[in-house]
Design a protein around this motif. Structure first.
Motif, mmCIF file in Angstrom:
data_model
loop_
_atom_site.group_PDB
_atom_site.id
_atom_site.type_symbol
_atom_site.label_atom_id
_atom_site.label_comp_id
_atom_site.label_asym_id
_atom_site.label_seq_id
_atom_site.Cartn_x
_atom_site.Cartn_y
_atom_site.Cartn_z
ATOM 1 N N GLY A 1 0.781 -1.240 0.000
ATOM 2 C CA GLY A 1 0.000 0.000 0.000
ATOM 3 C C GLY A 1 0.805 1.279 0.000
ATOM 4 O O GLY A 1 0.242 2.365 -0.183
ATOM 5 N N ILE A 2 2.109 1.210 0.177
ATOM 6 C CA ILE A 2 2.924 2.422 0.280
ATOM 7 C C ILE A 2 2.983 3.164 -1.055
ATOM 8 O O ILE A 2 3.092 4.401 -1.088
ATOM 9 C CB ILE A 2 4.349 2.083 0.798
ATOM 10 N N ILE A 3 2.880 2.447 -2.165
ATOM 11 C CA ILE A 3 2.858 3.111 -3.475
ATOM 12 C C ILE A 3 1.635 4.020 -3.582
ATOM 13 O O ILE A 3 1.705 5.142 -4.107
ATOM 14 C CB ILE A 3 2.871 2.076 -4.624
ATOM 15 N N ASN A 4 0.515 3.569 -3.047
ATOM 16 C CA ASN A 4 -0.695 4.395 -3.046
ATOM 17 C C ASN A 4 -0.542 5.618 -2.144
ATOM 18 O O ASN A 4 -1.080 6.687 -2.437
ATOM 19 C CB ASN A 4 -1.907 3.559 -2.613
ATOM 20 N N VAL A 5 0.185 5.463 -1.040
ATOM 21 C CA VAL A 5 0.476 6.617 -0.181
ATOM 22 C C VAL A 5 1.277 7.658 -0.959
ATOM 23 O O VAL A 5 0.985 8.857 -0.912
ATOM 24 C CB VAL A 5 1.239 6.189 1.088
ATOM 25 N N LEU A 6 2.283 7.200 -1.686
ATOM 26 C CA LEU A 6 3.112 8.124 -2.463
ATOM 27 C C LEU A 6 2.299 8.817 -3.559
ATOM 28 O O LEU A 6 2.538 9.991 -3.877
ATOM 29 C CB LEU A 6 4.296 7.376 -3.083
ATOM 30 N N GLU A 7 1.325 8.110 -4.121
ATOM 31 C CA GLU A 7 0.495 8.701 -5.179
ATOM 32 C C GLU A 7 -0.393 9.833 -4.653
ATOM 33 O O GLU A 7 -0.775 10.718 -5.405
ATOM 34 C CB GLU A 7 -0.365 7.620 -5.844
ATOM 35 N N CYS A 8 -0.733 9.789 -3.375
ATOM 36 C CA CYS A 8 -1.577 10.853 -2.817
ATOM 37 C C CYS A 8 -0.774 11.815 -1.932
ATOM 38 O O CYS A 8 -1.352 12.684 -1.267
ATOM 39 C CB CYS A 8 -2.746 10.263 -2.024
ATOM 40 N N TYR A 9 0.554 11.686 -1.934
ATOM 41 C CA TYR A 9 1.367 12.471 -1.003
ATOM 42 C C TYR A 9 1.380 13.959 -1.336
ATOM 43 O O TYR A 9 1.443 14.800 -0.435
ATOM 44 C CB TYR A 9 2.788 11.908 -0.946
ATOM 45 N N ASN A 10 1.301 14.314 -2.613
ATOM 46 C CA ASN A 10 1.236 15.732 -2.969
ATOM 47 C C ASN A 10 -0.020 16.387 -2.391
ATOM 48 O O ASN A 10 0.014 17.527 -1.927
ATOM 49 C CB ASN A 10 1.276 15.916 -4.488
ATOM 50 N N PHE A 11 -1.129 15.648 -2.427
ATOM 51 C CA PHE A 11 -2.374 16.136 -1.812
ATOM 52 C C PHE A 11 -2.169 16.366 -0.312
ATOM 53 O O PHE A 11 -2.578 17.397 0.243
ATOM 54 C CB PHE A 11 -3.501 15.131 -2.039
ATOM 55 N N ILE A 12 -1.503 15.404 0.357
ATOM 56 C CA ILE A 12 -1.256 15.526 1.792
ATOM 57 C C ILE A 12 -0.387 16.748 2.084
ATOM 58 O O ILE A 12 -0.652 17.512 3.023
ATOM 59 C CB ILE A 12 -0.586 14.237 2.323
ATOM 60 N N LEU A 13 0.640 16.957 1.265
ATOM 61 C CA LEU A 13 1.542 18.090 1.483
ATOM 62 C C LEU A 13 0.839 19.431 1.259
ATOM 63 O O LEU A 13 1.181 20.423 1.911
ATOM 64 C CB LEU A 13 2.756 17.976 0.563
ATOM 65 N N ARG A 14 -0.127 19.471 0.349
ATOM 66 C CA ARG A 14 -0.883 20.712 0.165
ATOM 67 C C ARG A 14 -1.698 21.041 1.407
ATOM 68 O O ARG A 14 -1.853 22.208 1.777
ATOM 69 C CB ARG A 14 -1.811 20.598 -1.051
ATOM 70 N N LYS A 15 -2.204 20.007 2.065
ATOM 71 C CA LYS A 15 -3.024 20.207 3.265
ATOM 72 C C LYS A 15 -2.173 20.379 4.520
ATOM 73 O O LYS A 15 -2.530 21.137 5.432
ATOM 74 C CB LYS A 15 -3.974 19.008 3.450
ATOM 75 N N VAL A 16 -1.063 19.634 4.582
ATOM 76 C CA VAL A 16 -0.172 19.665 5.758
ATOM 77 C C VAL A 16 1.264 19.822 5.248
ATOM 78 O O VAL A 16 2.022 18.846 5.153
ATOM 79 C CB VAL A 16 -0.316 18.389 6.618
ATOM 80 N N PRO A 17 1.683 21.036 4.897
ATOM 81 C CA PRO A 17 3.007 21.258 4.280
ATOM 82 C C PRO A 17 4.176 20.830 5.158
ATOM 83 O O PRO A 17 5.266 20.531 4.643
ATOM 84 C CB PRO A 17 3.032 22.768 4.027
ATOM 85 N N GLU A 18 3.977 20.810 6.469
ATOM 86 C CA GLU A 18 5.068 20.461 7.380
ATOM 87 C C GLU A 18 5.207 18.952 7.586
ATOM 88 O O GLU A 18 5.949 18.485 8.458
ATOM 89 C CB GLU A 18 4.864 21.140 8.740
ATOM 90 N N CYS A 19 4.507 18.160 6.758
ATOM 91 C CA CYS A 19 4.551 16.706 6.895
ATOM 92 C C CYS A 19 5.876 16.144 6.372
ATOM 93 O O CYS A 19 6.421 16.615 5.371
ATOM 94 C CB CYS A 19 3.379 16.090 6.117
#
Length: 408
Positions: A232-250
């Motif tokens: 499942g980590i590949i799917n995490v990486l695919e949505c990571y840009n979305f996460i960074l837009r919401k939580v830039p300090e991640c």
């Protein structure tokens, strides 16, 4: 009462895995709670002859790889050191295993055999999709892996019917054994993996963060395990840009070895917002748990993940999938769940993962505290090492009431 002679069979693997942790925890526990001689038998070892090592009262036999893995030749080697009696128990820890089970029945008829289900091999090909597995077995669906999946099923069916007991590690596995493999319920025993409590529950994240170069405001996501699609980590990486837009300090921390091509892709896409540590010793991994804000277990399937147990032990809020076996470990009370939905449409899972991770990173302190408490309680109630050991000791004692005559 005479002493048990226990033989744990495994296949040589140079990779570190949760199985290594399982064996270490179980053997230490049995040494403390059981009157037994403990032996580990490693098949297909990279040696030219039988090698015996002994340490801490445990004998380890490495049997060399034999052309075509001839069971008769392996049996001849085993005859040199196996003590056969009604107190002899063989634990099979790999699949396919029916040739080994058949050989043990023929050459050591007085011994008991336990098959421990650490993995369903077919789940790798089907990403844990049980309904699809059933359709393939019923010839309602065909794919390029159909023959392999049918062979895997046949081996598991024959092995599990032929042994004295089948140990499974999750409720999902128990249901599959009963409903699909048609194994009698009295033959199956559910024993969760167990882990000795090494967590420092008094978190000292400020000191550790400074030591590890993490800034006070950074939000740490920690993933431990192989970097594969199934995990499942590949799917995490695919949505990571979305996460960074919401939580830039991640900051996403990936702990384990990574394929060079995947590593290059991660570096190119996310620059300094992903930290790849490579494989780390246990205590270093535990340091990351101690400073992490959220743990990740986005697998499509697991049996009973040691990574998940470790995260519970440290009281980590975990974003988990609702995959096979994973859903038995995490629910809305002790984690944040991302539904997989359609396995043929990973975008749905990626959206759900992104939203779940953002939610976990932005929870109020009171909700985080509640989830941490529930996670830690679940570990102590279900996954602490002594619980696992006690159930294996009970399993051994149950053989005393079984018919002790020679198997035919």
């Amino acid at each position: 009462m005479s002493m048990y002679n226990l033989y744990f069979f495994e296949i040589y693997d140079h990779h570190q895995s949760g199985f290594v942790t399982y064996m270490n925890e179980l053997i230490v526990g049995l040494q403390q709670q059981c009157d037994a001689k403990l032996n580990v038998v490693i098949l297909a070892s990279p040696t030219s002859k039988l090698v015996l090592k002994e340490a801490n009262g445990i004998k380890e036999y490495s049997i060399p790889s034999i052309k075509n893995q001839s069971c008769e030749k392996i049996a001849c080697i085993l005859k040199r050191f196996v003590v056969e009696s009604e107190k002899t128990v063989f634990f099979i820890n790999y699949a396919p295993s029916y040739p080994t089970v058949k050989m043990l029945r023929e050459y050591f008829p007085y011994g008991k055999i336990v098959n421990v289900i650490h993995d369903f091999m077919w789940a790798t090909y089907l990403l844990g999709d049980v309904e699809r597995f059933q359709r393939i077995l019923l010839h309602q669906e065909c794919c390029k892996y159909t023959k392999i999946i049918e062979d895997i099923y046949k081996d598991g069916y024959l092995s599990n019917l032929s042994v004295d007991k089948v140990v499974c590690l999750s409720e999902d596995a128990l249901q599959i054994l009963k409903d699909i493999y048609k194994i009698p319920k009295e033959k199956i025993i559910l024993i969760y993996n167990g882990l000795n409590d090494e967590a420092n529950v008094a978190r000292f994240s400020c000191e550790l963060r400074q030591k590890m170069g993490i800034l006070p405001h950074e939000k740490i996501l920690v993933y431990v395990g192989r970097v594969t699609y199934q995990k499942g980590i590949i799917n995490v990486l695919e949505c990571y840009n979305f996460i960074l837009r919401k939580v830039p300090e991640c900051l996403l921390v990936i702990i384990d070895q990574i394929d060079d091509n995947i590593q290059a892709s991660i570096t190119e896409r996310f620059n300094h917002r992903v930290l790849m540590t490579g494989e780390l010793p246990k205590q270093k991994v535990y340091e990351w748990y101690n400073i992490a804000d959220v743990g990740l277990l986005p697998s499509y399937y697991e049996q009973c993940s040691y990574t998940g147990i470790e995260m519970k032990m440290y009281g980590l809020p975990v974003v988990a999938s609702d995959g096979l076996g994973v859903r038995n470990m995490f629910d809305v009370n002790n984690g944040i769940i991302a539904n997989i939905e359609n396995r043929n449409c990973p975008k749905e899972f990626q959206v759900n993962l992104g939203n779940a991770i953002v939610k976990a990173l932005t929870l109020s302190s009171s909700k985080i505290k509640k989830i941490r408490k529930k996670a830690r309680e679940h570990y102590l109630k279900q996954y602490e090492a002594t619980i696992m050991t006690e159930k294996y000791v009970s399993l051994l004692k149950s053989f005393s009431s079984m018919k002790t005559s020679k198997h035919t």
